[in-house]
Design an enzyme around this catalytic site. Structure first.
Site, short mmCIF file in Angstrom:
data_model
loop_
_atom_site.label_atom_id
_atom_site.label_comp_id
_atom_site.label_asym_id
_atom_site.label_seq_id
_atom_site.Cartn_x
_atom_site.Cartn_y
_atom_site.Cartn_z
N GLU A 84 0.80 -1.23 0.00
CA GLU A 84 0.00 0.00 0.00
C GLU A 84 0.83 1.28 0.00
O GLU A 84 0.46 2.25 -0.65
CB GLU A 84 -0.95 0.01 1.19
CG GLU A 84 -2.04 -1.04 1.13
CD GLU A 84 -3.05 -0.82 0.01
OE1 GLU A 84 -3.07 0.26 -0.62
OE2 GLU A 84 -3.83 -1.74 -0.25
N ASP A 95 -8.06 7.81 -5.06
CA ASP A 95 -8.03 6.42 -5.53
C ASP A 95 -9.46 5.89 -5.58
O ASP A 95 -10.11 5.77 -4.54
CB ASP A 95 -7.17 5.58 -4.56
CG ASP A 95 -7.18 4.10 -4.89
OD1 ASP A 95 -7.00 3.76 -6.07
OD2 ASP A 95 -7.37 3.30 -3.96
N ARG A 108 -12.06 6.67 4.13
CA ARG A 108 -12.88 7.11 5.26
C ARG A 108 -13.95 6.07 5.62
O ARG A 108 -14.19 5.78 6.79
CB ARG A 108 -13.53 8.46 4.97
CG ARG A 108 -14.22 9.05 6.17
CD ARG A 108 -14.68 10.50 5.92
NE ARG A 108 -15.08 11.13 7.15
CZ ARG A 108 -16.23 10.92 7.77
NH1 ARG A 108 -17.11 10.08 7.26
NH2 ARG A 108 -16.51 11.54 8.91
N ALA A 109 -14.60 5.49 4.62
CA ALA A 109 -15.65 4.49 4.89
C ALA A 109 -15.06 3.26 5.60
O ALA A 109 -15.69 2.70 6.50
CB ALA A 109 -16.33 4.07 3.58
#
EC number: 3.2.1.17
Length: 184
Positions: A84, A95, A108-109
């Site tokens: 990552e 992204d 964020r989710a």
């Protein structure tokens, strides 16, 4: 001054002042400083306000520390982290329709789904202990629900493709990249 700074420099007996924010550097886990000062890691350009010689020093020590413990092994977390971000607090990057941030490029989710540790998504994502705790919590929440095995392959593919990522053929390439880091 809430992230807003006044930077002044004397250049050939003329004062040059600029206003700006160092927030991008801070989100990357660094500190803005003049590049004549020794950096304990590496300099990144374009993240600091001020003159061209004022750059973001991202210490290599920010990579030190340990991963959170849980169902995902330390080795598997290290491999995912390397894929990552090179296992560095690289800040946020656009992204697939939203920003992904930090060591594990957490959206964020994803951060909300892992229980919102650390009080702030971007701060947590750029902190190794907090972001790895988020990954552990996300896996604890989703890996059994989706019928995925307790393996690094499943964890990596869920991390990349969401709760049912271990069953999505689109995550197979990601898993190969994780394997190339030495995980199986």
């Amino acid at each position: 001054m809430n992230g807003l700074i006044l930077f002044c420099a004397v250049v050939f007996a003329t004062a040059v002042c600029t206003y700006g924010s160092d927030a991008p550097c801070l989100r990357a886990g660094g500190r803005c400083q003049h590049d004549s000062i020794t950096c304990s890691g590496r300099y990144r350009t374009g993240l600091c306000s001020g003159g061209v010689r004022r750059r973001c020093c991202v210490p290599s020590s920010s990579n030190s520390g340990s991963f959170s413990t849980g169902m995902v092994s330390q080795q598997c977390l290290r491999c995912i982290c390397n894929v990552e971000s090179g296992c560095r607090p690289i800040g946020c990057h656009w992204d697939v329709n939203s920003d992904s941030c930090g060591y594990f490029q957490i959206k964020r989710a994803y951060w909300i789904d892992c229980g919102s540790p650390g009080g702030d998504w971007q701060t947590c994502a750029n902190n190794l202990a907090c972001s790895s705790r988020c990954v552990q919590a996300y896996m604890a929440r989703y890996h059994r629900r989706s019928g995925c095995s307790n393996s690094c392959e499943s964890f990596a593919r869920i991390h990349n493709g969401g709760p049912r990522g271990c069953r999505n053929s689109n995550t197979e390439g990601y898993w190969r990249r994780v394997q190339a880091q030495g995980c199986n």
